[in-house]
Design a protein around this motif. Structure first.
Motif, short mmCIF file in Angstrom:
data_model
loop_
_atom_site.label_atom_id
_atom_site.label_comp_id
_atom_site.label_asym_id
_atom_site.label_seq_id
_atom_site.Cartn_x
_atom_site.Cartn_y
_atom_site.Cartn_z
N PHE A 78 2.15 -3.74 -0.48
CA PHE A 78 1.97 -3.87 -1.93
C PHE A 78 3.33 -4.02 -2.62
CE2 PHE A 78 -1.67 -1.81 -0.22
CZ PHE A 78 -2.73 -2.28 -0.97
N CYS A 111 5.55 -3.96 -6.23
CA CYS A 111 5.57 -3.41 -7.59
C CYS A 111 6.88 -3.84 -8.23
CB CYS A 111 5.50 -1.89 -7.48
SG CYS A 111 5.16 -1.07 -9.00
N LEU A 132 1.74 -6.47 -7.92
CA LEU A 132 0.43 -5.98 -8.38
C LEU A 132 0.62 -4.87 -9.40
CD1 LEU A 132 -1.70 -5.68 -5.13
CD2 LEU A 132 -1.91 -7.37 -6.94
N GLY A 133 1.72 -4.15 -9.26
CA GLY A 133 2.03 -3.08 -10.20
C GLY A 133 3.21 -3.50 -11.07
N ASN A 154 -1.54 -4.11 -12.57
CA ASN A 154 -1.77 -2.69 -12.82
C ASN A 154 -0.57 -2.20 -13.65
OD1 ASN A 154 -3.25 -0.19 -12.20
ND2 ASN A 154 -1.36 0.36 -11.12
N GLU A 197 -1.73 8.66 -6.74
CA GLU A 197 -2.22 7.39 -6.19
C GLU A 197 -1.08 6.68 -5.46
OE1 GLU A 197 -5.29 7.06 -6.92
OE2 GLU A 197 -5.75 5.04 -6.23
N SER A 198 0.12 6.87 -5.99
CA SER A 198 1.27 6.15 -5.48
C SER A 198 2.51 7.05 -5.52
CB SER A 198 1.47 4.92 -6.39
OG SER A 198 2.67 4.30 -6.09
N MET A 236 -0.55 5.01 -1.71
CA MET A 236 0.54 4.05 -1.67
C MET A 236 1.87 4.81 -1.54
SD MET A 236 0.68 0.81 -4.14
CE MET A 236 -1.06 0.51 -4.06
N SER A 272 -4.65 -7.58 -3.91
CA SER A 272 -5.38 -6.75 -4.88
C SER A 272 -5.20 -5.28 -4.51
CB SER A 272 -6.85 -7.13 -4.94
OG SER A 272 -7.61 -6.28 -4.14
N CYS A 273 -5.27 -4.44 -5.55
CA CYS A 273 -5.05 -3.01 -5.31
C CYS A 273 -6.17 -2.38 -4.50
CB CYS A 273 -4.90 -2.26 -6.62
SG CYS A 273 -3.26 -2.48 -7.29
#
Ligand code: SF4
Length: 283
Positions: free
Chosen positions: A7, A9, A60-61, A94, A183-184, A224, A280-281
């Protein structure tokens, strides 16, 4: 979660370098006179266009960061306006706000304007915290993290390693982060700057690998675990080691006040290692 996917960010420093606090790792504290860009509110058009570029690079972030101890009415309104503008013009990002100490009311206001997640790092263990900051408390940080979750924002919380803390401090920090069930979790490796009181990064690559795998064990497979500031210092050219240890996300582009890797080099690195960029998340 498919661990073959990584992922991405990105960070935008939308208000930089004007903080009165004394965090010894932070170039944005005015106390240390570090040679960085300092500006007040960036224009919303510029931020939206930078968000579009980040999306095009696979982020995505998208994290909206303001310097300073925490939110006040003006900053809350500004971050909310930025969130509304980005959500209107850029699909599928996000949105993470990173604005320091915040009340439940301020956090709810951000959420109502399109912010999905709040980033607030515990930075170091509760015990070592007094060595790196004397102007606000670790407990206050922990409380903001709990409050972000209580208003329905997802939580992004991590810390910085290599600031002279002991191995016990690292374990305590990771346990405290895990207790918040974020979450992360961004793991930062201290980036030395001659203007700051902390002069060097005390971490070896082996220790950094141990930190990543301990974090992965404590957080579980679904969360994450993001390699953030200082990644290039510890793992430049050796990125497979951080993914093997359990990392599944990276910050792409520049950090708050230091340059990151060229995004196209990061894409090449991921593809060379056989990783896909997550699209996608929920992947
Ligand atoms: S409160 Fe935030 S911006 Fe201010 S010195 Fe500490 S880390 Fe830096």
């Amino acid at each position: 979660m498919n661990m073959k996917q990584i992922f991405l960010c990105a960070i935008n420093n939308i208000l930089s370098g004007s903080c009165k606090e004394d965090c010894k790792f932070c170039t944005q504290s005015v106390r240390y006179k570090a040679d960085i860009d300092r500006y007040t509110f960036k224009s919303i058009d510029t931020i939206v266009s930078e968000a579009k570029q980040a999306k095009a690079l696979g982020a995505l972030g998208y994290c909206l960061v303001t310097a300073g101890k925490g939110l006040d009415d003006k900053k809350t309104e500004f971050v909310s306006s930025v969130a509304v503008a980005i959500k209107k013009e850029v699909e599928g990002l996000n949105l993470i706000a990173c604005n320091g100490t915040a009340s439940k009311e301020q956090l709810s206001y951000l959420k109502a304007h399109g912010v999905d997640s709040y980033n607030h790092n515990l930075e170091t263990s509760q015990n070592y915290y007094k060595e790196i900051c004397t102007t606000h408390s670790w407990q206050e940080r922990y409380q903001t993290c709990e409050d972000a979750k209580s208003v329905g924002l997802t939580l992004c919380s991590g810390g910085i390693f290599g600031m002279g803390e002991s191995r016990e401090d690292r374990d305590e920090l990771l346990k405290a982060i895990a207790s918040l069930e974020p979450e992360s979790t961004p793991l930062n490796f201290y980036h030395p700057n001659s203007a700051l009181p902390i002069k060097s990064n005390t971490l070896s690559q082996e220790e950094a690998i141990e930190i990543i795998s301990t974090a992965r064990n404590l957080l579980g497979e679904e969360r994450m675990l993001m390699m953030a500031g200082g990644r290039e210092l510890l793992f430049g050219g050796d990125e497979s080691k951080m993914f093997d240890a359990g990392a599944n996300a990276i910050v792409i582009g520049n950090y708050l006040t230091t340059s990151g890797e060229n995004p196209s080099k990061d894409h090449q690195m991921l593809s060379d290692l056989g990783y896909e960029v997550a699209s996608s998340c929920g992947a």
